[in-house]
Every structure is written in C-alpha cells, then in structure tokens.
Design an enzyme around this catalytic site. Structure first.
Site, mmCIF file in Angstrom:
data_model
loop_
_atom_site.group_PDB
_atom_site.id
_atom_site.type_symbol
_atom_site.label_atom_id
_atom_site.label_comp_id
_atom_site.label_asym_id
_atom_site.label_seq_id
_atom_site.Cartn_x
_atom_site.Cartn_y
_atom_site.Cartn_z
ATOM 1 N N SER A 195 -43.219 149.212 0.084
ATOM 2 C CA SER A 195 -42.655 148.028 0.731
ATOM 3 C C SER A 195 -43.685 146.924 0.964
ATOM 4 O O SER A 195 -43.337 145.862 1.471
ATOM 5 C CB SER A 195 -42.026 148.427 2.066
ATOM 6 O OG SER A 195 -43.007 148.987 2.920
ATOM 7 N N CYS A 196 -44.923 147.139 0.579
ATOM 8 C CA CYS A 196 -46.005 146.172 0.815
ATOM 9 C C CYS A 196 -46.065 145.160 -0.339
ATOM 10 O O CYS A 196 -46.224 145.543 -1.502
ATOM 11 C CB CYS A 196 -47.324 146.929 0.934
ATOM 12 S SG CYS A 196 -48.791 145.892 0.994
ATOM 13 N N ASP A 197 -45.955 143.875 -0.003
ATOM 14 C CA ASP A 197 -46.001 142.819 -1.025
ATOM 15 C C ASP A 197 -47.316 142.834 -1.796
ATOM 16 O O ASP A 197 -47.327 142.691 -3.020
ATOM 17 C CB ASP A 197 -45.801 141.446 -0.393
ATOM 18 C CG ASP A 197 -44.371 141.217 0.076
ATOM 19 O OD1 ASP A 197 -43.455 141.911 -0.415
ATOM 20 O OD2 ASP A 197 -44.177 140.344 0.941
ATOM 21 N N ARG A 212 -47.333 145.695 -4.239
ATOM 22 C CA ARG A 212 -46.464 145.422 -5.394
ATOM 23 C C ARG A 212 -47.137 144.461 -6.367
ATOM 24 O O ARG A 212 -47.090 144.662 -7.583
ATOM 25 C CB ARG A 212 -45.113 144.870 -4.932
ATOM 26 C CG ARG A 212 -44.225 145.924 -4.312
ATOM 27 C CD ARG A 212 -42.785 145.453 -4.193
ATOM 28 N NE ARG A 212 -42.639 144.336 -3.277
ATOM 29 C CZ ARG A 212 -42.092 144.421 -2.066
ATOM 30 N NH1 ARG A 212 -41.637 145.580 -1.638
ATOM 31 N NH2 ARG A 212 -41.979 143.360 -1.312
#
Length: 109
Positions: free
Chosen positions: A8-10, A13
């Site tokens: 879930s970490c930008d 990603r």
C-alpha cells in the site's frame, strides 16, 4: 534481489515499478503481511540502526512515549510498518529508502 516494503506504500510501488522496468526481478516481502524474519531484522538494524525507523509515519505518531523509547529491533519486531521503506537486499548489499542515490545504484544514471 529482495524488496522489503508495503503493497500500500506509494514509494514502494514506484520503486518496484522502476526496478522491474529496468530489468530487475525483486522478490517482494510485504512487511505487514509477511513480517520480517529475525535474521533480516537483525541485519536491517545492524546496517541502518535508528535510520531504519520511519518517524514520520502514522504508526509512529500513534505510539506512546514508552513505546517510542524502545530499541529499533523491538520496535520493528512489534510494528514492522515502522520500517523506512523500501529496504532492498541485492546480493548482500543493503539500501534503504528510494532517494536519488538508491535509484542511481539500481537504475543507473
């Protein structure tokens, strides 16, 4: 190449996408879902010390003062999402974060 991060970490990603686009095949370890193995945790703390803790995270802000006073190993074992991300192990060469120096190391100029 092992890639410790959060799905879930930008930043994670972006890093993963850049690494795969440049030909790397990272083995992703989601620290929330998969946890951090004891040996890997010990190596991360030995390599990065206090810098392994993300003090800007919402998890950090939710901790009590007593919890914040714990050593990095205890903090990361109890709250793996406190780890500054991503942590990458490329054949024993460890990096943390996704700043320009780390990008240059894996992606070239």
């Amino acid at each position: 190449m092992r890639f410790f991060g959060l799905k879930s970490c930008d930043t994670c990603r972006k890093a993963f996408k850049s690494l795969t686009a440049s030909g790397h095949t990272p083995n992703v370890i989601d620290v929330r879902a998969d946890g951090i193995g004891d040996n890997d945790l010990a190596t991360i703390v030995a390599t990065f010390g206090e810098a392994a803790i993300n003090r800007a995270s919402t998890t950090w802000r939710g901790l009590s003062d007593d919890e914040k006073a714990a050593d990095p190993t205890t903090l990361l074992a109890t709250h793996p999402t406190l780890m500054k991300r991503p942590v990458i192990d490329a054949d024993g060469q460890w990096t943390i974060g996704w700043k320009a120096d780390v990008q240059a190391k894996y992606l070239g100029d």
